[in-house]
Design a protein around this motif. Sequence first.
Motif, PDB file in Angstrom:
ATOM      1  N   ARG A 272      37.026   4.153 -10.837  1.00  0.00           N
ATOM      2  CA  ARG A 272      38.060   4.925 -11.529  1.00  0.00           C
ATOM      3  C   ARG A 272      39.021   5.547 -10.518  1.00  0.00           C
ATOM      4  O   ARG A 272      39.799   6.445 -10.823  1.00  0.00           O
ATOM      5  CB  ARG A 272      37.441   5.997 -12.423  1.00  0.00           C
ATOM      6  CG  ARG A 272      36.741   5.413 -13.645  1.00  0.00           C
ATOM      7  CD  ARG A 272      37.717   4.614 -14.541  1.00  0.00           C
ATOM      8  NE  ARG A 272      37.051   4.034 -15.690  1.00  0.00           N
ATOM      9  CZ  ARG A 272      36.424   2.869 -15.718  1.00  0.00           C
ATOM     10  NH1 ARG A 272      36.364   2.121 -14.621  1.00  0.00           N
ATOM     11  NH2 ARG A 272      35.865   2.426 -16.821  1.00  0.00           N
TER      12      ARG A 272
ATOM     13  N   PHE B  77      34.789  -7.976  -3.789  1.00  0.00           N
ATOM     14  CA  PHE B  77      35.078  -7.682  -2.379  1.00  0.00           C
ATOM     15  C   PHE B  77      34.475  -8.747  -1.469  1.00  0.00           C
ATOM     16  O   PHE B  77      34.791  -8.793  -0.286  1.00  0.00           O
ATOM     17  CB  PHE B  77      34.672  -6.266  -1.987  1.00  0.00           C
ATOM     18  CG  PHE B  77      33.206  -5.919  -2.143  1.00  0.00           C
ATOM     19  CD1 PHE B  77      32.228  -6.573  -1.416  1.00  0.00           C
ATOM     20  CD2 PHE B  77      32.812  -4.898  -3.002  1.00  0.00           C
ATOM     21  CE1 PHE B  77      30.888  -6.252  -1.548  1.00  0.00           C
ATOM     22  CE2 PHE B  77      31.466  -4.556  -3.145  1.00  0.00           C
ATOM     23  CZ  PHE B  77      30.503  -5.248  -2.414  1.00  0.00           C
TER      24      PHE B  77
ATOM     25  N   HIS C 161      38.036   7.755  -4.863  1.00  0.00           N
ATOM     26  CA  HIS C 161      38.275   7.644  -3.424  1.00  0.00           C
ATOM     27  C   HIS C 161      39.708   7.189  -3.157  1.00  0.00           C
ATOM     28  O   HIS C 161      40.371   7.697  -2.254  1.00  0.00           O
ATOM     29  CB  HIS C 161      37.292   6.646  -2.789  1.00  0.00           C
ATOM     30  CG  HIS C 161      35.886   7.159  -2.704  1.00  0.00           C
ATOM     31  ND1 HIS C 161      34.854   6.614  -3.439  1.00  0.00           N
ATOM     32  CD2 HIS C 161      35.340   8.170  -1.979  1.00  0.00           C
ATOM     33  CE1 HIS C 161      33.730   7.267  -3.162  1.00  0.00           C
ATOM     34  NE2 HIS C 161      33.995   8.214  -2.290  1.00  0.00           N
TER      35      HIS C 161
ATOM     36  N   ASP D 262      31.884   1.583  -2.095  1.00  0.00           N
ATOM     37  CA  ASP D 262      31.055   2.571  -2.804  1.00  0.00           C
ATOM     38  C   ASP D 262      30.297   1.735  -3.829  1.00  0.00           C
ATOM     39  O   ASP D 262      30.790   1.477  -4.922  1.00  0.00           O
ATOM     40  CB  ASP D 262      31.999   3.606  -3.450  1.00  0.00           C
ATOM     41  CG  ASP D 262      31.286   4.619  -4.321  1.00  0.00           C
ATOM     42  OD1 ASP D 262      30.058   4.769  -4.194  1.00  0.00           O
ATOM     43  OD2 ASP D 262      31.972   5.257  -5.138  1.00  0.00           O
TER      44      ASP D 262
ATOM     45  N   THR E  29      33.114  10.852  -8.630  1.00  0.00           N
ATOM     46  CA  THR E  29      33.065  10.184  -7.326  1.00  0.00           C
ATOM     47  C   THR E  29      32.032  10.849  -6.413  1.00  0.00           C
ATOM     48  O   THR E  29      31.991  12.072  -6.303  1.00  0.00           O
ATOM     49  CB  THR E  29      34.465  10.223  -6.687  1.00  0.00           C
ATOM     50  OG1 THR E  29      35.329   9.512  -7.557  1.00  0.00           O
ATOM     51  CG2 THR E  29      34.487   9.564  -5.324  1.00  0.00           C
TER      52      THR E  29
ATOM     53  N   ASP F  46      38.269  -4.578  -7.645  1.00  0.00           N
ATOM     54  CA  ASP F  46      37.153  -4.337  -8.555  1.00  0.00           C
ATOM     55  C   ASP F  46      36.970  -5.591  -9.404  1.00  0.00           C
ATOM     56  O   ASP F  46      37.919  -6.330  -9.640  1.00  0.00           O
ATOM     57  CB  ASP F  46      37.377  -3.106  -9.452  1.00  0.00           C
ATOM     58  CG  ASP F  46      36.048  -2.441  -9.829  1.00  0.00           C
ATOM     59  OD1 ASP F  46      35.773  -1.319  -9.369  1.00  0.00           O
ATOM     60  OD2 ASP F  46      35.257  -3.085 -10.560  1.00  0.00           O
TER      61      ASP F  46
ATOM     62  N   GLN G 194      30.314   2.133 -16.677  1.00  0.00           N
ATOM     63  CA  GLN G 194      29.591   0.883 -16.951  1.00  0.00           C
ATOM     64  C   GLN G 194      28.190   1.184 -17.479  1.00  0.00           C
ATOM     65  O   GLN G 194      27.738   0.563 -18.439  1.00  0.00           O
ATOM     66  CB  GLN G 194      29.489   0.038 -15.670  1.00  0.00           C
ATOM     67  CG  GLN G 194      30.815  -0.589 -15.271  1.00  0.00           C
ATOM     68  CD  GLN G 194      30.809  -1.164 -13.857  1.00  0.00           C
ATOM     69  OE1 GLN G 194      30.076  -0.704 -12.981  1.00  0.00           O
ATOM     70  NE2 GLN G 194      31.651  -2.151 -13.623  1.00  0.00           N
TER      71      GLN G 194
HETATM   72  C1  LIG Z   1      30.243   3.304  -7.789  1.00  0.00           C
HETATM   73  S1  LIG Z   1      31.627   2.575  -8.538  1.00  0.00           S
HETATM   74  C2  LIG Z   1      32.971   3.060  -7.512  1.00  0.00           C
HETATM   75  C3  LIG Z   1      33.586   4.353  -7.913  1.00  0.00           C
HETATM   76  C4  LIG Z   1      34.839   4.711  -7.157  1.00  0.00           C
HETATM   77  N1  LIG Z   1      34.611   4.913  -5.752  1.00  0.00           N
HETATM   78  C5  LIG Z   1      35.473   5.953  -7.757  1.00  0.00           C
HETATM   79  O1  LIG Z   1      35.568   6.969  -7.058  1.00  0.00           O
HETATM   80  O2  LIG Z   1      35.872   5.917  -8.921  1.00  0.00           O
HETATM   81  C6  LIG Z   1      31.470   0.903  -8.123  1.00  0.00           C
HETATM   82  C7  LIG Z   1      32.584   0.022  -8.641  1.00  0.00           C
HETATM   83  O3  LIG Z   1      32.598  -1.142  -7.839  1.00  0.00           O
HETATM   84  C8  LIG Z   1      32.728  -2.278  -8.634  1.00  0.00           C
HETATM   85  N2  LIG Z   1      32.050  -3.346  -7.886  1.00  0.00           N
HETATM   86  C9  LIG Z   1      30.743  -3.453  -7.591  1.00  0.00           C
HETATM   87  N3  LIG Z   1      30.517  -4.540  -6.837  1.00  0.00           N
HETATM   88  C10 LIG Z   1      31.721  -5.133  -6.649  1.00  0.00           C
HETATM   89  C11 LIG Z   1      32.153  -6.282  -5.943  1.00  0.00           C
HETATM   90  N4  LIG Z   1      31.289  -7.074  -5.305  1.00  0.00           N
HETATM   91  N5  LIG Z   1      33.458  -6.550  -5.921  1.00  0.00           N
HETATM   92  C12 LIG Z   1      34.363  -5.761  -6.567  1.00  0.00           C
HETATM   93  N6  LIG Z   1      34.012  -4.676  -7.276  1.00  0.00           N
HETATM   94  C13 LIG Z   1      32.690  -4.363  -7.306  1.00  0.00           C
HETATM   95  C14 LIG Z   1      32.102  -1.930  -9.954  1.00  0.00           C
HETATM   96  O4  LIG Z   1      32.670  -2.692 -10.982  1.00  0.00           O
HETATM   97  C15 LIG Z   1      32.445  -0.439 -10.072  1.00  0.00           C
HETATM   98  O5  LIG Z   1      33.641  -0.267 -10.764  1.00  0.00           O
END
Ligand SMILES: C[S@@+](CC[C@H](N)C(=O)[O-])C[C@H]1O[C@@H](n2cnc3c(N)ncnc32)[C@H](O)[C@@H]1O
Length: 315
Positions: free
Chosen positions: A36, A83, A39, A105, A11, A57, A112
């Motif tokens: 994962r 989102f 946060h 985030d 994270t 997600d 991925q």
């Molecule tokens: C950078 S990772 C987040 C990691 C998380 N903050 C953690 O600490 O584990 C971004 C995540 O957001 C999801 N994601 C990206 N765009 C999204 C959207 N528009 N709606 C929902 N999920 C989204 C991706 O599938 C991914 O799992």
Amino acid sequence: MTIDSGFNHITVLLNEAVEALSVRADGCYLDGTFGRGGHSRLILQNLGPDGRLLGFDKDPQAIATGQALAAEDGRFVVVQRSFAELGAEVAERGLAGKVSGVLFDLGVSSPQLDDPERGFSFLNDGPLDMRMDPSRGVSAAEFIATAPEEEIARVFKEYGEERFAKRMARAVVLRREQQPFTRTADLAEVLKVANPAWEKGKNPATRAFQGLRIHVNNELGDLETGLEAALDALEVGGRLAVISFHSLEDRIVKLFMRKLAKGEQDNLPRNLPVQYKPFEPRIRLIGKAQFASEAELKANPRSRSAVMRVAEKLR
Ligand SMILES: C[S@@+](CC[C@H](N)C(=O)[O-])C[C@H]1O[C@@H](n2cnc3c(N)ncnc32)[C@H](O)[C@@H]1O
């Protein structure tokens, strides 16, 4: 589906983001990008028994991890939804205007990128997919097989900021007439040959791959819709924290926040008789853009490009 695919996500800006939300023990929070749950877990640690956290997600593996967490912790619920659809989800739950904090985030998670089977990687060969939710929408392979050459060039240029977008799109179209692209390594090789100016330390397919990924997942469109929806969902005094990983995302976040904190950009022609209306900000900016600390940069190179912006809703 296994919950732990063996690929981990570190994270980024963990403490900084959760601090920025200024978590209230009985508040209701949204994590728009559960991933994962790094946060989310820290938000839950800061919540009391009456606090609530709703995670979003698109990714089925992220959702499996989220469901395991929800089974352990009754204060947490996770939904497989973009989102960008946060407004509808919040309305269905009767939470519109009652949310205390929203976190995005952005982008993709390390699992991925690292799992070749997800089709994001130009380094490790896999099926050319790139969808965060592989059950919906058009894969990268379908897009590359069917889109007009100009559209492929636009995606490479606009979303990948690739200087040689036209040449690369031409090469892709010439090759697909002989044989369709189904694998990431195959596409990366064609892009590499078509790119006349390799940047030092950067795979020559990097920018085009970024463009494709952003397009396939409608990342910028989702962000614009998601920011508006987040602001509507928040209660007065609620916080919005957004972590971006490239300039296209950060520009959208920065302009969105500036517009609501400081007023519309004045791009009207001069000498036009306009009625003066005092500007009433909807948000206030909390601090300046934040970046990863030296220690975090050392521990996690992916944090290098992270920028966090935070705002508080005023009305
Ligand atoms: C950078 S990772 C987040 C990691 C998380 N903050 C953690 O600490 O584990 C971004 C995540 O957001 C999801 N994601 C990206 N765009 C999204 C959207 N528009 N709606 C929902 N999920 C989204 C991706 O599938 C991914 O799992």
